[in-house]
Design an enzyme around this catalytic site. Sequence first.
Site, mmCIF file in Angstrom:
data_model
loop_
_atom_site.group_PDB
_atom_site.id
_atom_site.type_symbol
_atom_site.label_atom_id
_atom_site.label_comp_id
_atom_site.label_asym_id
_atom_site.label_seq_id
_atom_site.Cartn_x
_atom_site.Cartn_y
_atom_site.Cartn_z
ATOM 1 N N ARG A 136 -5.356 37.586 -36.638
ATOM 2 C CA ARG A 136 -5.197 39.280 -37.102
ATOM 3 C C ARG A 136 -6.757 39.737 -36.232
ATOM 4 O O ARG A 136 -6.698 40.610 -35.563
ATOM 5 C CB ARG A 136 -5.228 39.494 -38.278
ATOM 6 N N THR A 137 -7.581 39.305 -36.622
ATOM 7 C CA THR A 137 -9.092 39.626 -36.140
ATOM 8 C C THR A 137 -9.041 39.452 -34.742
ATOM 9 O O THR A 137 -9.679 40.190 -33.911
ATOM 10 C CB THR A 137 -9.985 39.009 -37.004
ATOM 11 N N LYS A 162 -16.203 16.867 -31.214
ATOM 12 C CA LYS A 162 -17.175 15.691 -30.748
ATOM 13 C C LYS A 162 -18.533 15.827 -31.311
ATOM 14 O O LYS A 162 -19.479 14.898 -31.206
ATOM 15 C CB LYS A 162 -17.226 15.682 -29.074
ATOM 16 N N ARG A 196 -16.265 34.093 -34.912
ATOM 17 C CA ARG A 196 -15.808 33.669 -36.333
ATOM 18 C C ARG A 196 -16.124 32.338 -36.650
ATOM 19 O O ARG A 196 -16.052 31.443 -35.751
ATOM 20 C CB ARG A 196 -14.395 33.951 -36.356
ATOM 21 N N HIS A 227 -18.147 40.524 -43.077
ATOM 22 C CA HIS A 227 -17.253 40.606 -42.001
ATOM 23 C C HIS A 227 -17.420 42.335 -41.732
ATOM 24 O O HIS A 227 -16.528 43.125 -42.033
ATOM 25 C CB HIS A 227 -15.649 40.567 -42.727
#
Lengths: 305, 149
Positions: free
Chosen positions: A54-55, A83, A104, A132
Amino acid sequence: MTTLKGRNLISITDYTKEEYIQILDLAKEFEANPKQPILNDKVVASIFFEPSTRTRLSFESAANMLGARIIGFSNPAATSLQKGESLHDTIQMVSSYSDIIVMRHPRDGAARYAGEVASVPVINAGDGANQHPTQCMLDLYSIRKTQGTLDDLHITMVGDLKYGRTVHSLVQAMCNFKTTFHFVSPKELEMPESVKRHVKDKGLNYKEYTKLEDVIPFSDIIYMTRIQKERFPDPTEYEKVKDCYVLDAATLKGCKENMRVLHPLPRVNEITMDVDKTPYAYYFQQAQNGVYVRQALIAAILGVK
Amino acid sequence: MDNKKELVVSAIENGTVIDHIPADAVYKVASILNLSLHDDEVIIGTNLESKKLGKKGIIKIKNKYFKQNEIDKIAVAAPTATLIEIKDSKKVVKRKVEVPDILQAIVKCINPNCITNVEDVQTKFKVIDKHPLTIQCHYCEKTQQPAMH
Ligand SMILES: [Zn+2]
């Protein structure tokens, strides 16, 4: 007017009240005219260390409508991170390929750290349970749009007020305006003391409730959040409270005309479908507003608006 | 009693005496200052009588003077401590330690999901309240009571 050019947006407290207003005004311009190819020569890095479709789509849609190119990843399993590459090194690499980074990350504080490492500005699209800020900005935009102002409002927050980062940020941001807060939650999920103290320190008032019906007559905004079963050590405690915080059309009877229901989405069952058809439902437009707010932020930080 | 104390304090010609350490913090202070690695005389006293603290600790370190960053660590672990620097058997400086407004690389974040506990990032905290010591992580923003490294 201060300039946001080149600045990071990590936490909602990074911006002043005037800077919020500047972004909201710019977002309004983009709402009226969303497709403006002003970032033709810019590269936006969209790096999602955990999935949040969504974001991510909202940010990438915003960047696309401004004509920017987008690079990045949405699946860290497919990158060198698997890795064991450090966040530090990844950010340095991405910095050299882009003009701005949207990130994010599942760790709290990862965004602040990335902002210190990167040579280009960083927008935090969520760092663990911490911040956020673009969600908060779109909440402010939605409140101002539906109420015509951000001052003198009765803002009600419902559900998980203990762990919900969106409500904590929204309280912080709304403390810049003459807000009266109403907190509705089960005892187990009350608003944290630190947030309540912040409200008092700003000279504002709040009240706490356990019943949703009590706040219907005077609320201007009802901000719903989801109560997660995992938050309760004892599942029978969850069963006891879960239905108390479900908003249906019947519960809204007697609310103010201007009242609007917001929700950060996705919803599960805390707002029933019959609310969608009432004039009070605003959560889908709220999500749409996120695109304009993100356009405004990207454009302002890149210094093209 | 006072004479005896004075005697022990002046027993080192050059070095530092950390006095008025809360009794339960003596070994913590010794540990954060890495005193086990100091290759000169170190005297650690604990559960000594104190008018101010009831019981106190005292540490004397021969031929050692502490840097500001180390003094800040003492302040966090033992806020009541007094620092006496001795040169040629004379007290040259006596002062109370003070918790700084920013704690850099002194304590670690209590939040296990904080980036500072996952990557090699130097910790940084803003001091929100000095009594009781309350700090906020610059990265994860969690407000907490300090936990020493
Ligand atoms: Zn932290």
